[in-house]
Design a protein around this motif. Structure first.
Motif, short mmCIF file in Angstrom:
data_model
loop_
_atom_site.label_atom_id
_atom_site.label_comp_id
_atom_site.label_asym_id
_atom_site.label_seq_id
_atom_site.Cartn_x
_atom_site.Cartn_y
_atom_site.Cartn_z
N LEU A 92 37.61 40.84 36.84
CA LEU A 92 38.96 40.78 36.10
C LEU A 92 39.51 41.99 35.75
CD1 LEU A 92 40.81 38.95 34.77
CD2 LEU A 92 39.65 38.90 32.74
N LYS A 93 38.60 42.76 35.25
CA LYS A 93 38.99 44.09 34.77
C LYS A 93 39.55 44.89 36.10
CE LYS A 93 37.40 48.46 32.80
NZ LYS A 93 36.16 49.21 32.96
N ASN A 94 38.74 44.89 37.08
CA ASN A 94 39.16 45.75 38.27
C ASN A 94 40.43 45.21 38.96
OD1 ASN A 94 37.07 47.56 38.03
ND2 ASN A 94 35.70 46.52 39.40
N VAL A 95 40.41 43.99 38.98
CA VAL A 95 41.51 43.30 39.76
C VAL A 95 42.97 43.14 39.01
CG1 VAL A 95 42.51 41.08 40.45
CG2 VAL A 95 40.27 41.55 40.84
N HIS A 132 51.57 34.83 38.90
CA HIS A 132 50.45 34.89 38.88
C HIS A 132 49.80 35.77 38.15
CE1 HIS A 132 50.98 30.98 41.05
NE2 HIS A 132 50.87 31.77 42.18
N MET A 133 50.16 37.20 38.14
CA MET A 133 49.33 38.37 37.91
C MET A 133 49.41 38.47 36.29
SD MET A 133 47.53 40.42 39.36
CE MET A 133 46.57 41.83 39.21
N ASP A 134 48.53 37.58 35.67
CA ASP A 134 48.60 37.82 34.22
C ASP A 134 46.94 37.49 33.91
OD1 ASP A 134 49.91 34.82 34.01
OD2 ASP A 134 47.99 34.99 32.99
N ASN A 140 45.55 33.89 33.87
CA ASN A 140 45.64 33.05 35.14
C ASN A 140 44.46 33.86 36.12
OD1 ASN A 140 46.81 31.37 37.36
ND2 ASN A 140 47.84 32.93 38.18
N THR A 141 44.49 35.16 36.10
CA THR A 141 43.57 35.81 36.89
C THR A 141 42.13 35.32 36.60
OG1 THR A 141 45.12 37.79 36.99
CG2 THR A 141 42.96 38.11 37.78
N GLU A 142 41.90 35.35 35.47
CA GLU A 142 40.50 34.77 34.77
C GLU A 142 40.22 33.52 35.19
OE1 GLU A 142 40.02 35.23 30.65
OE2 GLU A 142 37.79 35.22 30.82
N HIS A 143 41.30 32.74 35.25
CA HIS A 143 41.10 31.29 35.73
C HIS A 143 40.82 31.10 37.13
CE1 HIS A 143 41.86 26.90 36.07
NE2 HIS A 143 42.87 27.15 36.97
N ILE A 187 39.52 33.60 39.02
CA ILE A 187 38.02 34.26 39.31
C ILE A 187 37.14 32.97 38.78
CG2 ILE A 187 36.42 35.75 38.48
CD1 ILE A 187 38.63 37.67 38.24
N ASN A 188 37.14 32.58 37.95
CA ASN A 188 36.33 31.41 37.37
C ASN A 188 35.99 30.12 38.48
OD1 ASN A 188 35.32 32.53 35.21
ND2 ASN A 188 36.75 31.62 33.69
N ILE A 189 37.39 29.82 38.79
CA ILE A 189 37.04 28.92 40.04
C ILE A 189 36.75 29.48 41.45
CG2 ILE A 189 38.52 27.28 41.37
CD1 ILE A 189 40.57 27.14 39.13
N TYR A 190 37.30 30.31 41.76
CA TYR A 190 36.86 30.58 43.25
C TYR A 190 35.85 31.97 43.40
CZ TYR A 190 40.96 27.95 44.30
OH TYR A 190 41.77 26.89 44.28
N ALA A 191 35.64 32.82 42.50
CA ALA A 191 34.81 33.82 42.86
C ALA A 191 33.25 33.58 43.21
CB ALA A 191 34.44 34.62 41.48
N ASP A 192 32.66 32.54 42.88
CA ASP A 192 31.39 32.21 43.44
C ASP A 192 31.72 31.89 44.94
OD1 ASP A 192 30.19 30.84 40.49
OD2 ASP A 192 30.00 32.79 41.29
#
Lengths: 255, 173
Positions: free
Chosen positions: A27-30, B3-5, B8-11, B13-18
């Motif tokens: 998150l931090k990097n993005v 979207h770049m807040d 929203n970014t954290e959301h 990442i939680n959905i798609y990073a894995d």
């Protein structure tokens, strides 16, 4: 696949996850990269020191780097570039580079997806840097999922004396096509099979490269030519017929 | 920039990073570069004006973009005809799960293992896998069929070997 095996596979994949710590770092990097992007800054995204050079597809040839380097030969190339596109349109890329090299579309349905500057350094056998320069590279994507990369370099190109798979004369320019096989190994400590070693010596279109996990074979197709002192290289890992690649070269030559 | 807040970014990442991690692993057979690939994909998603019809469409875009990022990554590896090994400290990469079955899947050709992952883990039907990979449905069906056949041959052979070992043990004693 039996239900048991399916369940076992799903269970195994469920076990592959980022930790919450990893996700926080992501998150931090993005966010940080996103801010720089909005300011038009170049971002080199590295989450770690990379033990191997983060090389983007170069012109696909050994580059001599000019007469000043004639005494030594470049054997190693290291290249780095932002992990995302600096340019989202061909017009932006051309404007920035002061050229008209990159078209918005290429061939039958390939569309400019993005482009980067590529920062290249050439090193000799002892690891001394013999030269540094900046190339450009653009990606073109097709709706069928295939893609081609167009790399452009101001450095003179030298394909180390090897014979191309095929050449054609197009618009009074020699265009070379190469169909190359790459054996990807983890690192240089891997012992090479004698048959592989022999092939490296005798087959101009077979290369051993490093940076993978385990052993895999890949095939690269490329066309290259020089126009107005600029080296062009179109390359792909997808099964794009050579006629189509030659056709793209013709498009670039007659622009 | 849509979207770049942070929220929203954290959301996302939680959905798609894995998902991105698993596809990277399936494609590259290692997890070391998964974080870089993740960042590439998220940055593309967040810095472009892309509108998705629904979550299914969004996920398909994530999967396609991840595969393209993996292809791109592989392409970079090929131009290194020599490695310059720097003394580097790397951040730990997620550990691949310990599973003999997964080891066998990972030994399959790339297109077979990606198809098996998308079908048996993500639940994608053949036509959707074909759309994501840019292949025909017949080709994807062949990937799945051949992949299953290879797995069956290996797994049956392992079972046979184990059984023989057990029999030898019994006979000795």
């Amino acid at each position: 696949m039996s239900r048991n095996i399916e369940r076992e596979f799903q269970s195994a994949m469920n076990g592959l996850t980022f930790s919450s710590h990893d996700k926080k770092r992501l998150l931090k990097n993005v966010m940080s990269a996103g801010e720089k992007h909005s300011k038009g800054e170049v971002i080199i995204m590295k989450t770690k020191s990379i033990p191997k050079a983060a090389a983007i597809a170069l012109a696909g040839v050994v580059v001599t780097g000019g007469t000043a380097l004639a005494a030594s030969r470049i054997l190693t190339y290291e290249a780095s570039s932002p992990a995302y596109y600096e340019y989202n349109t061909a017009a932006d890329m051309n404007a920035e580079e002061g050229t008209q090299v990159f078209p918005e579309t290429l061939g039958a349905g390939y569309v400019f997806d993005g482009g980067n500057d590529v920062y290249v350094s050439g090193k000799d056998e002892a690891g001394n840097t013999l030269g540094k320069w900046t190339d450009q590279r653009a990606e073109y994507h097709h709706a069928d999922g295939t893609s081609v990369s167009l790399s452009v370099s101001g450095q003179p190109a030298d394909d180390n004396g090897r014979a191309p798979t095929e050449t054609r004369e197009i618009a009074e320019t020699t265009v070379a096509y190469n169909y190359d096989e790459y054996l990807l190994l983890p690192d240089e400590s891997a012992t090479l099979d004698p048959a592989v070693k022999e092939r490296m010596e005798t087959d101009d279109h077979f290369f051993v490269s490093y940076g993978g996990e385990g052993q895999e074979t890949y095939f690269f197709r490329s066309v290259s030519f020089v126009k107005d002192g600029i080296s062009y290289n179109l390359n792909t890992m997808d099964e794009i017929p050579e006629d189509e690649l030659f056709s793209m070269a013709e498009e670039l030559l007659t622009r | 920039m849509p979207h770049m807040d942070s929220r929203n970014t954290e959301h996302l990442i939680n959905i798609y990073a894995d998902t991105i991690l698993r596809i990277s692993y399936m494609y590259l057979r290692q997890t070391h570069d998964a974080e870089d690939i993740c960042q590439t994909v998220f940055l593309k998603l967040l810095t472009r004006d892309i509108h998705f019809e629904n979550l299914t469409h969004e996920k398909a875009w994530i999967i396609r973009t991840t595969i393209n990022a993996c292809k791109d990554h592989l392409r970079t590896a090929f131009w290194k005809r020599h490695i310059a090994l720097d003394a580097a400290g790397e951040l730990p990469a997620p550990e691949p799960p310990q599973s003999e079955l997964l080891d066998q899947v990972m030994a399959l050709p790339k297109n077979y293992r990606i198809s098996i992952y998308l079908h048996y883990y993500e639940g994608y039907p053949v036509q959707d896998i074909a759309a994501v990979l840019g292949k025909s449905e017949n080709t994807v069906s062949a990937y799945l069929s051949r992949g299953r056949k290879k797995l069956k041959a290996v797994l049956e052979n392992d079972t046979e070997t184990e059984a023989k070992g057990a029999m030898c043990y019994v006979q000795k004693y």
